[in-house]
Design a protein around this motif. Structure first.
Motif, PDB file in Angstrom:
ATOM      1  N   GLY A 157      40.017  10.649 -74.582  1.00  0.00           N
ATOM      2  CA  GLY A 157      40.867  11.698 -74.158  1.00  0.00           C
ATOM      3  C   GLY A 157      41.383  11.452 -72.703  1.00  0.00           C
ATOM      4  N   ALA A 158      42.073  12.472 -71.640  1.00  0.00           N
ATOM      5  CA  ALA A 158      42.761  11.932 -70.837  1.00  0.00           C
ATOM      6  C   ALA A 158      41.632  11.959 -69.550  1.00  0.00           C
ATOM      7  CB  ALA A 158      43.712  13.076 -70.345  1.00  0.00           C
ATOM      8  N   GLU A 159      42.059  12.530 -68.273  1.00  0.00           N
ATOM      9  CA  GLU A 159      41.148  12.068 -67.011  1.00  0.00           C
ATOM     10  C   GLU A 159      39.906  12.916 -67.151  1.00  0.00           C
ATOM     11  OE1 GLU A 159      44.620  13.307 -66.512  1.00  0.00           O
ATOM     12  OE2 GLU A 159      45.270  11.179 -66.970  1.00  0.00           O
ATOM     13  N   ARG A 160      40.211  14.281 -67.480  1.00  0.00           N
ATOM     14  CA  ARG A 160      39.018  15.229 -67.300  1.00  0.00           C
ATOM     15  C   ARG A 160      38.203  15.073 -68.617  1.00  0.00           C
ATOM     16  NH1 ARG A 160      40.916  19.987 -66.356  1.00  0.00           N
ATOM     17  NH2 ARG A 160      38.869  21.045 -65.457  1.00  0.00           N
ATOM     18  N   ARG A 161      38.360  14.237 -69.220  1.00  0.00           N
ATOM     19  CA  ARG A 161      37.787  14.388 -70.857  1.00  0.00           C
ATOM     20  C   ARG A 161      36.065  14.664 -70.853  1.00  0.00           C
ATOM     21  NH1 ARG A 161      38.694   8.863 -69.476  1.00  0.00           N
ATOM     22  NH2 ARG A 161      36.818   7.474 -69.682  1.00  0.00           N
ATOM     23  N   ILE A 162      35.580  14.034 -69.903  1.00  0.00           N
ATOM     24  CA  ILE A 162      34.063  14.128 -69.862  1.00  0.00           C
ATOM     25  C   ILE A 162      33.769  15.617 -69.917  1.00  0.00           C
ATOM     26  CG2 ILE A 162      31.803  13.542 -68.757  1.00  0.00           C
ATOM     27  CD1 ILE A 162      33.247  11.035 -68.099  1.00  0.00           C
ATOM     28  N   HIS A 220      37.244  31.759 -74.950  1.00  0.00           N
ATOM     29  CA  HIS A 220      38.039  30.843 -75.636  1.00  0.00           C
ATOM     30  C   HIS A 220      38.145  29.574 -74.322  1.00  0.00           C
ATOM     31  CE1 HIS A 220      39.745  33.234 -72.319  1.00  0.00           C
ATOM     32  NE2 HIS A 220      40.697  32.260 -72.249  1.00  0.00           N
ATOM     33  N   THR A 221      37.343  29.704 -73.373  1.00  0.00           N
ATOM     34  CA  THR A 221      37.723  28.987 -72.198  1.00  0.00           C
ATOM     35  C   THR A 221      37.709  27.447 -72.442  1.00  0.00           C
ATOM     36  OG1 THR A 221      35.479  29.247 -71.477  1.00  0.00           O
ATOM     37  CG2 THR A 221      37.366  30.634 -70.417  1.00  0.00           C
ATOM     38  N   TRP A 222      36.942  27.024 -73.439  1.00  0.00           N
ATOM     39  CA  TRP A 222      36.797  25.642 -73.830  1.00  0.00           C
ATOM     40  C   TRP A 222      37.993  25.129 -74.543  1.00  0.00           C
ATOM     41  CZ3 TRP A 222      37.450  24.095 -78.785  1.00  0.00           C
ATOM     42  CH2 TRP A 222      37.375  24.807 -79.787  1.00  0.00           C
ATOM     43  N   LEU A 223      38.706  26.171 -74.791  1.00  0.00           N
ATOM     44  CA  LEU A 223      39.855  25.371 -75.803  1.00  0.00           C
ATOM     45  C   LEU A 223      40.826  24.892 -75.156  1.00  0.00           C
ATOM     46  CD1 LEU A 223      40.944  26.008 -78.775  1.00  0.00           C
ATOM     47  CD2 LEU A 223      42.580  27.295 -77.632  1.00  0.00           C
ATOM     48  N   PRO A 224      41.388  25.369 -73.990  1.00  0.00           N
ATOM     49  CA  PRO A 224      42.597  24.633 -73.379  1.00  0.00           C
ATOM     50  C   PRO A 224      42.023  23.596 -72.810  1.00  0.00           C
ATOM     51  CG  PRO A 224      42.175  26.969 -72.689  1.00  0.00           C
ATOM     52  CD  PRO A 224      41.199  26.637 -73.571  1.00  0.00           C
ATOM     53  N   ASP A 225      40.967  23.376 -72.061  1.00  0.00           N
ATOM     54  CA  ASP A 225      40.214  22.116 -71.701  1.00  0.00           C
ATOM     55  C   ASP A 225      40.190  20.906 -72.569  1.00  0.00           C
ATOM     56  OD1 ASP A 225      39.754  22.620 -68.937  1.00  0.00           O
ATOM     57  OD2 ASP A 225      38.437  24.050 -69.553  1.00  0.00           O
ATOM     58  N   ALA A 226      39.683  21.451 -73.925  1.00  0.00           N
ATOM     59  CA  ALA A 226      39.521  20.353 -74.950  1.00  0.00           C
ATOM     60  C   ALA A 226      40.783  19.747 -75.376  1.00  0.00           C
ATOM     61  CB  ALA A 226      38.759  21.128 -76.086  1.00  0.00           C
ATOM     62  N   HIS A 227      41.729  20.862 -75.647  1.00  0.00           N
ATOM     63  CA  HIS A 227      43.013  20.469 -76.237  1.00  0.00           C
ATOM     64  C   HIS A 227      43.824  19.605 -75.143  1.00  0.00           C
ATOM     65  CE1 HIS A 227      43.647  22.185 -79.839  1.00  0.00           C
ATOM     66  NE2 HIS A 227      43.354  23.496 -79.715  1.00  0.00           N
ATOM     67  N   VAL A 228      43.715  19.946 -74.064  1.00  0.00           N
ATOM     68  CA  VAL A 228      44.609  19.226 -73.229  1.00  0.00           C
ATOM     69  C   VAL A 228      44.092  17.746 -72.991  1.00  0.00           C
ATOM     70  CG1 VAL A 228      45.155  19.174 -70.571  1.00  0.00           C
ATOM     71  CG2 VAL A 228      45.401  21.207 -71.989  1.00  0.00           C
ATOM     72  N   GLU A 229      42.656  17.655 -73.031  1.00  0.00           N
ATOM     73  CA  GLU A 229      42.028  16.102 -72.515  1.00  0.00           C
ATOM     74  C   GLU A 229      41.937  15.470 -73.951  1.00  0.00           C
ATOM     75  OE1 GLU A 229      41.613  15.421 -69.683  1.00  0.00           O
ATOM     76  OE2 GLU A 229      42.017  17.472 -69.047  1.00  0.00           O
TER      77      GLU A 229
END
Lengths: 162, 553, 100, 338, 497
Positions: B163-168, B247-256
């Motif tokens: 993933g990207a920077e905030r992947r963890i 739903h809040t996990w989704l944007p993070d997961a998708h973006v990363e």
């Protein structure tokens, strides 16, 4: 007469125990424990548990406390000077804890007051103890040998110098 | 070959695992060639896809029950009667195809992008495919839960490692949310199992059997129990869908996540939630479903509008697509709980459509991210000039996402809206109106995004020289583009296969009196219609005598 | 005639004093001694029951308790010796790299 | 009440006799050592120095009682008493002879015959170490401390062998009562050899017992706790006057008890030709046998060098204890075989 | 007095005899055939344990019987748990292989203590009398005190031993007082006899004694199985003790402790008592107390585990949490579930600690979770197994941990403790956070500093292979183990009604 003896022995035992609690020098604590044990020996004799009385002296007084004294002397431990506050709160916890526990136990003990059955005569004899030990309690007796062996090996392993 | 024919589902599900084994053996023998690994994985995925095609051909659309059934006792002790029990119906058929297609596409999309730990990437992709396929074909609740959770692990790694920077942060959030939901489902499964065993004396995790027992009333649930069981299952699925407050996990997961991960996530994983709702909640707990219809629909509507509004203000392309997912999946939930045939059809169809369109959009974002290493909309502009082919493809996908007629999105969302409008549930028309607003909003943000990225002057000089899509990228984008068109043009061909399943679901809901109270006449009509169909169904049952719908039919 | 309850009460009080000592004491040796006191009070309780019930197994158990107490004392003191050698203190608070 | 009175009278008599005996034992020791070293020994006070013990006593009483700067004066004062009392208490169960008829009463020549007599002696023996340890600690002197430490280690180590060596006797006799044990040993095998344990079944046990007993009493060659060439006087370095005398007497009393015990357990106690009929003869036999052991003590002191500390420990743990186990094994086998 | 009346039955304690003799043989070997070779001592220990395991399994199917005048009982429960503790010991021998070499520790005494501990554990699983329970526990703990302090020049190890010792002895005193009071109430220490007594009404005094005695027993057992609030020793001891010992501590003695706990709970407190009997009242109190303990244990363990930075401490708290799950099995009175969970836990936890031990290396230096960063792809031979174990500990399906948890949850649910199950599943989610955090560190973070790869010695390789395969085997194909447990159920059906 018997009650008088009980009060004397119990008094000594309690004094020893309280002294153990209050003393900060482990040597005095050990001697206090010794006092308590001696008093308990008297009580065992009153309860006609002669065998237990004798081995109480042999094992506790003769071996365990001596071992403690030996270690205390080995390191020549004097009074533990420092008074830390870290466990201070525990002391305040301990007091109510003690009152509750003692109250509870004494209450239970009092429930038994109704039936002062006479103390047994036969039971405490060495022969009886021995007979039982080598029949019904044979396996536990053998297990203690493993236990002691493990303790010996352990103590030697830990305390030996390279 | 005989084995493959009779155990087609097993073969499909575990084909990717075979690929994993091959990749591990490759390592064991010291293989270092990354290209070879990629080819191995790709071929495995393609073979899986090809193997899944006979399912379409062999699927008997008139057969109401499960097809391609495989059943072997697995754990048999202490009343823990777990079967290895696979089978598909009209609901899962297309989701399997969707999965196999998107896996091929995802592996292709990671071809150049993934540079480190290639082998592990491919292994996790293939494991993920196994997990997802397993979820769609399991008919034993224990087995279902097993695949459901196993699937988390590769996804976790895909987000966390590549993933990207905030992947963890994203990976942890993803797994905690999903696990929190699914363990409650576990509790519900256990209690359902226990109740069923108590009622029938036959402990089983057999999903079909329990559903049947519930339908026939052999297993009768106390309303309160049913309510809690419904919630136990639903929470797990709502998290996955994701429904609005969860739903809040989704944007993070998708973006990363890396592009391939996003594609799988949006294309397939979200569908597992709605699949679960349709597989468990509706047929098993119709009373609770009816009771909770209004709040759920409200949440779905909030999701639709909220997702669209948030998507509108996103400066980041991927986030935009991610929030659009929230919005589109809201339609699916709405359709699911509208309790009409059209709406159910629409919901299922929307699942496919969204999987393809959003998956394609994520791929598209991946393409320019590879070139510019940024996803900010403001960084682009006028790409239509430098990348015409790309623009065309994205255009189709975007329109499909909006729901332009003749493209896939239209069919699904339209059916949902129609179905909801005619739905017997309370406030059906208000819901329809609000959901339609969502559609309009989605047109707004997608088109606005499209305009800012592709039209106008080239504001950043580096965009002027961007190469157009190459062969591999075409190969990834084309299937999705083609499929959204096919889905949009001949939706019936797809929907026909679902008919019996949808009908059964609808009838199950129709058996629940209270939703129909506001419009008794309508429901009476429907019942008569259903009866007619049932009669037809019994006829077809005689025709397909062996009832298993294997390839031989 | 001494009632049984007197013995039991004495045992309980001694046990409590022992338990409290373990909690409030800071040097290991005193803690070990207090644990011995607890075991002793258990012994008293057991012997009392055994004598009043005319049933021997209590006294046998006391025998085993003594054996175990001796073994524990041996190992415990060995640990103390080791600790002293490593760190020159027997104060539990001092000897606390590990959080309590 | 009668029994209590009888016991009190017996206690008084036995204490008087034994203490006097001990006083003269010191004199004998000095005499015998003198002869071994080819000199005369004490001979100034009274004929052949017979009044020497009295003079010693006066000197002890008259000397100044010095108390060092100690952390605990009570313990310092208590220690000598703790060293002296246990051996004297142990005398209570030792049978000095059979029963005499006096004033129409049968009186056993033993203060009391309790059924755990042997264990009682051992219990008291295990207490003896406290006097030494506390003396060593409360003297606040490094010599004393080292002496005390050595003593504690040594006594714990050898107590094990001592106790184990007696197990064989117990297996043979089947009782813990000392008078019973003596009674078991009365009579003869083949008409000539007395049925003493030292001859029958327990020679190994006897040897172990005696060696361990010497160590328990801190006597040469096991006198490391007071090794004068290393530790000045060991645990009693700081003691003087009557407190020192108590240690002194305590040590000899312990020697006496151990010897009497060896006599009782292995040499048939008071048994001997005619002892059954003439009780005083039994007392004589008992004294002779005990005296023999005491002589051996002195003899050892005159002839043997001191062990090194590690040798002492090695000998105790690696030789005596295993041998004691062997002895128990043999005894059990014999008991089963018989 | 014939052999029959005493109930002397050598075959009943054959595993114990074999292990004890092996321990003695090791010590004699040291005396007469000295060598610092860990291989020889290790092989002897393994042989002894192996034969003991065979002896245990050969007893399988023998009818339920007591021996040695009711001191011990032979049933499938005992055999199963004995097998578990022996297997744990075998794995511990493998784990210790390298540790002994690196620390230059004289191996014979170490293995001898391990074997004596195994003897104690085996006896604990079979004890049928409170005296045997006490002696078994003491044999186990005395050996483990020493093992915990075995890295003698390391202060952490010594302090761990010290803390373990003081709290262990303290708890033993409570256990003992409990035994004394129970004895006072029932006039016997034999478990069946106690059950018989409890099935009648008791007078006030006896009932009160029984209550307090039971509470004291609970405290004592709570200490031994690391249940909150009696867990305080666990983290320190697990952190300070040498890692192979920690691995052993967390499974072997714990399994044995649970066996004894279960035996006492089920035999004395779990039977069907008459309504008027003293046992009935006691039973409900006991069960609710254990239930509360279970909730506290799992919640506390998991919450504190999140904050840990040291992997050994983290695993210590995780071990507390798992004790909480197992307590659910006791509440549900389903000993097979407990047995299965202990098997699963043994396999996965030993495996996890094997990796930790290997990475920590000499002197337990690298034990921070941070030290694992970048390990993932650099050393997949270590990171992959560790991931599997952590996933299994989390309870993700397909692994042993899931099946075990599933069963426990199911039992508790069926026993009517639905609240407990819900709390447990919430805890599972919490636990996912810290278990997977390690995975994150391993795979998702770059190494802070360059670290040379850790060699993988043969013994560890073997252990890891066995434990990984075991984790998957129990997770995917548990049927065979289940069927053994099922047979056992019929054999001792009356143990728990």
């Amino acid at each position: 007469m018997e009650q008088l003896f009980f009060i004397i022995f119990a008094g000594i035992a309690l004094i020893g125990a309280v002294n153990l609690l209050l003393r900060r020098n482990p040597l005095y604590a050990a001697l206090s424990l010794l006092t308590t044990m001696a008093a308990l020996t008297g009580l065992y004799i009153m309860l006609k548990a002669y065998f237990i009385a004798v081995i109480q002296v042999m094992i506790y007084a003769g071996a365990i406390v001596v071992l403690f004294l030996f270690v205390i002397m080995l390191f020549n431990i004097r009074v533990v000077e420092r008074q830390t506050d870290r466990r201070g709160y525990l002391k305040w916890l301990a007091l109510p804890f003690a009152i509750i526990l003692i109250g509870q136990f004494v209450y239970i003990a009092r429930l038994f007051e109704g039936n002062p059955t006479p103390v047994g005569t036969e039971v405490g004899l060495t022969e009886m103890v021995g007979r039982k030990l080598f029949t019904a309690y044979l396996l536990p007796f053998e297990v203690t040998s493993i236990l002691i062996l493990a303790a010996i090996i352990g103590a030697v392993v830990l305390a030996q110098k390279e | 070959m005989e084995f493959v024919i009779h155990h087609l589902l097993t073969v499909i599900v575990f084909m990717p695992t075979v690929g994993v084994v091959i990749l591990l053996l490759h390592r064991l023998f010291g293989g270092k060639s990354e290209a070879l690994m990629r080819w191995i994985a790709l071929w495995v995925a393609v073979i899986t896809f090809i193997l899944s095609l006979p399912l379409i051909a062999g699927f008997d659309r008139l057969h109401p029950g499960m097809q391609f059934v495989e059943r072997v006792p697995w754990i048999r002790s202490f009343g823990l009667n777990v079967d290895y029990y696979l089978g598909i119906d009209g609901l899962s058929l297309w989701l399997i195809i969707l999965t196999t297609v998107l896996t091929v596409v995802s592996i292709l999309s990671g071809w150049r992008v993934i540079e480190h730990h290639v082998r592990e990437f491919l292994i996790f992709m293939l494991l993920l495919e196994t997990g997802v396929l397993g979820v769609f074909v399991s008919l034993d609740m224990f087995l279902f839960y097993l695949f459901w959770e196993i699937m988390l692990v590769p996804m976790y790694f895909l987000i966390g490692v590549w993933g990207a920077e905030r992947r963890i942060y994203a990976a942890i959030k993803f797994i905690i949310y999903t696990m929190a939901g699914s363990v409650l489902m576990l509790v519900a499964i256990i209690s359902l199992y226990y109740l069923n065993a108590q009622a029938t004396g036959q402990p089983t995790f057999d999903l079909v059997r329990i559903t049947e027992n519930l339908r026939t009333g052999i297993l009768h649930l106390d309303p309160r129990v049913e309510f809690w069981l419904f919630l136990g299952f639903a929470l797990a699925f709502f998290v996955k869908v994701p429904l609005f407050p969860l739903h809040t996990w989704l944007p993070d997961a998708h973006v990363e996540a890396p592009t391939a991960g996003s594609v799988m996530l949006a294309g397939v994983l979200l569908k597992m939630g709605t699949y679960g709702l349709l597989r468990f909640n509706l047929p098993m707990f119709p009373h609770a479903a009816a009771e909770l219809t209004t709040p759920i629909c409200v949440l779905a509507i909030i999701g639709i509008i909220y997702g669209a509004l948030v998507a509108m203000v996103q400066p980041d392309l991927k986030k935009l697509v991610a929030y659009s997912s929230v919005s589109h999946m809201g339609f699916v939930v709405l359709g699911t709980f509208a309790h009409t045939e059209q709406a159910l059809h629409g919901a299922i169809f929307q699942m496919l459509s969204h999987g393809l369109a959003t998956g394609g959009l994520f791929l598209a974002v991946g393409v320019i991210y590879e070139r510019r290493h940024t996803r900010l909309i403001a960084e682009f502009g006028g790409l239509g000039q430098s990348m015409p082919v790309y623009t065309g493809m994205v255009g189709i996908l975007a329109l499909a996402s909006i729901g332009l007629p003749l493209l896939s999105g239209f069919v699904g969302e339209f059916l949902v809206l129609v179905g909801t409008f005619t739905s017997p549930i309370e406030h059906a028309r208000a819901f329809t109106a609000l959901a339609a607003t969502g559609m309009i909003l989605s047109a707004a943000y997608i088109l606005w995004m499209f305009q800012r990225v592709f039209f106008g002057e080239i504001t950043h000089p580096e965009n002027a020289t961007l190469p157009d899509v190459n062969g591999r990228e075409k190969a990834t984008l084309l299937p999705t583009v083609a499929l959204v068109i096919v889905l949009g043009v001949v939706p019936n061909w797809f929907m026909r296969k679902m008919d019996m399943t949808v009908l059964a679901l609808e009838r199950r809901m129709a058996g629940v009196a209270e939703i129909h109270q506001p419009r008794r006449e309508l429901s009476d009509q429907r019942v008569s219609a259903s009866t007619a169909l049932v009669n037809g169904q019994s006829v077809t049952e005689e025709v397909t005598a062996d009832g298993n719908g294997t390839l031989g039919n | 005639m001494v009632p049984m309850s007197w013995y039991l009460a004495l045992g309980a009080v001694l046990f409590t004093i022992g338990a409290i000592s373990v909690i409030v004491k800071r040097d290991i040796l005193s803690m070990l001694l207090a644990i011995e006191l607890m075991l002793n009070s258990v012994n008293l309780t057991l012997v009392t029951f055994s004598s009043y019930f005319q049933e021997l197994s209590g006294q046998i158990l006391v025998f085993f308790v003594m054996v175990v107490a001796a073994a524990e004392a041996g190992v415990g003191l060995a640990i103390v010796v080791l600790l002293f050698r490593n760190r020159q203190t027997v104060d539990v608070d001092q000897a606390s790299m590990l959080k309590l | 009440m009668d029994i209590a009175l009888e016991a009190a009278i017996k206690t008084a008599i036995i204490l008087f006799i034994v203490l006097t005996f001990l006083a003269y034992l010191v004199l004998f020791e000095r005499k015998i050592l003198g002869w071994i070293q080819l000199r005369v020994g004490p001979n100034r006070v009274g004929p052949w120095g017979l009044l020497q013990p009295l003079a010693d006593l006066l000197k002890f009483i008259a000397k100044e009682d010095v108390t060092p700067n100690t952390p605990n004066k009570v313990l310092f004062a208590l220690a000598p008493a703790l060293a002296l009392v246990p051996p004297l208490m142990a005398l209570a169960v030792i049978p000095f002879g059979s029963t005499v008829e006096l004033l129409g009463r049968k009186i056993a020549l033993q203060i009391t015959d309790i059924n755990v007599g042997l264990l009682y002696v051992f219990a008291l023996g295990s207490l003896e170490v406290y006097g030494i340890i506390l003396a060593g600690w409360s003297s606040n002197s490094k010599y004393s401390l080292l002496g005390g430490l050595r003593s504690a280690a040594q006594m714990i180590s050898y107590e094990l062998a001592l106790t184990l060596s007696v197990a064989g006797v117990l297996i043979q006799a089947g009782t813990l009562s000392l008078s019973e044990i003596v009674r078991v040993q009365s009579g003869y095998y083949f008409g000539v050899i007395p049925r003493w344990h030292v001859f029958w079944y327990q020679p190994l046990g006897f040897i172990i017992f005696f060696i361990a007993a010497v160590a328990e009493t801190n006597r040469v060659p096991f006198d490391l706790p007071e090794a004068e060439s290393e530790l000045v006087a060991g645990y009693h370095t700081e003691y003087s006057s009557i407190k020192f005398a108590m240690f002194f007497v305590g040590e000899y009393a312990a020697m006496f008890v151990v010897s009497a015990l060896a006599t009782t357990l292995f040499l048939g106690g008071w048994t001997g030709p005619g002892a059954e009929r003439v009780p005083l003869l039994g007392v004589l036999y008992f004294s002779l046998k005990t005296g023999f052991f005491l002589f051996v003590y002195i003899w050892l002191r005159g002839t043997l060098p001191r062990f090194r500390y590690d040798q002492l420990m090695q000998f105790g743990w690696k030789f005596l204890v295993p041998m004691a186990f062997v002895n128990i094994f043999i005894s059990s086998a014999l008991a089963l075989w018989r | 007095m014939g052999m029959e009346r005493l109930g002397i039955n050598y075959s009943a304690v054959l595993p114990e005899i074999i292990m004890a003799l092996t321990g003695v043989a090791l010590m004699l070997m040291e005396a007469f055939w000295p060598s610092r070779s860990k291989r020889r001592a290790g092989l002897v220990a393994l042989t002894g344990l192996g034969i003991a395991l065979i002896a245990t399994l050969r007893l399988w199917g023998t009818p339920r019987q007591t021996a040695y005048a009711g001191m011990i009982i032979i049933d499938d429960f005992r055999l199963l748990f004995t097998a578990i503790v022996i297997i744990a010991s075998v794995l511990a021998v493998f784990l210790s292989w390298n540790f002994l070499e690196e620390e230059r520790i004289q191996p014979t005494a170490y293995f001898a203590l391990l074997l004596f501990c195994a003897v104690g554990m085996a006896l604990l699983t079979s004890s049928h009398d409170l005296i045997m329970v006490f002696l078994g526990i003491e044999t186990v703990t005395i050996s483990t005190y020493v093992l915990a302090g075995y890295r003698r020049d390391d202060l952490r190890s010594t302090e761990a031993a010290l803390k373990y010792f003081i709290l262990g002895a303290f708890s033993s005193a409570f256990l003992l007082y409990g035994i004394a009071l129970v004895y006072g109430a029932t006039r016997t220490t034999n478990l069946s006899a106690i059950q018989t007594v409890l099935n009648q009404p008791l007078n006030d005094a006896e009932r009160a004694l029984m209550m307090v005695g039971a509470a004291m027993l609970l405290i004592g057992f709570g200490f031994k199985v690391t249940a909150v609030p009696f867990h305080v020793w666990t983290p320190d001891v697990y952190e300070g003790a040498p890692t192979p010992v920690t691995a052993f501590l967390s499974v072997g003695p714990k399994a044995a402790g649970f066996a004894a706990f279960l035996r006492v709970s089920s035999l004395v407190f779990g039977a069907d008592f008459d309504l008027a009997s003293a046992g009935r009242a006691l039973q409900s109190d006991w069960i609710s107390a254990v239930a509360v303990m279970a909730i506290l244990t799992m919640t506390f363990g998991n919450l504190i585990a999140i904050t840990q930075t040291n992997i050994k401490r983290m695993l210590a708290y995780s071990s507390i949490a798992h004790a909480g799950y197992v307590l659910m099995g006791i509440v549900a009175r389903d000993w097979q579930a407990v047995a299965f969970y202990m098997i699963a836990y043994t396999v996965m936890n030993i495996g996890a600690f094997a990796v930790v031990a290997l990475i920590a290396r000499r002197g337990d230096e690298r034990v921070l979770i941070e030290d694992y960063s970048g390990l993932g792809f650099r050393q997949p031979t270590l990171s992959f197994p560790l991931t599997v174990f952590l996933i299994s500990l989390t309870g993700i399906p397909g692994t042993a941990g899931f099946v075990g948890k599933f069963w426990l949850f199911k039992s508790a649910w069926e026993a009517g403790f639905s609240m407990l199950v819900i709390i447990a599943v919430i805890n599972t989610v919490i636990s996912a956070y810290y278990y997977l955090y390690v995975v994150i560190v391993m795979f998702f973070r770059e190494a802070k500093r360059e670290i040379e790869p850790v060699p993988l010695p043969g013994a560890f390789g073997f252990t890891l292979a066995v434990t990984v395969l075991g984790t998957f085997y129990l997770g995917l194909l548990p049927t065979r183990v289940f069927s053994y447990l099922n047979q056992a159920q019929t054999a001792i059906a009356h143990l728990i009604h």
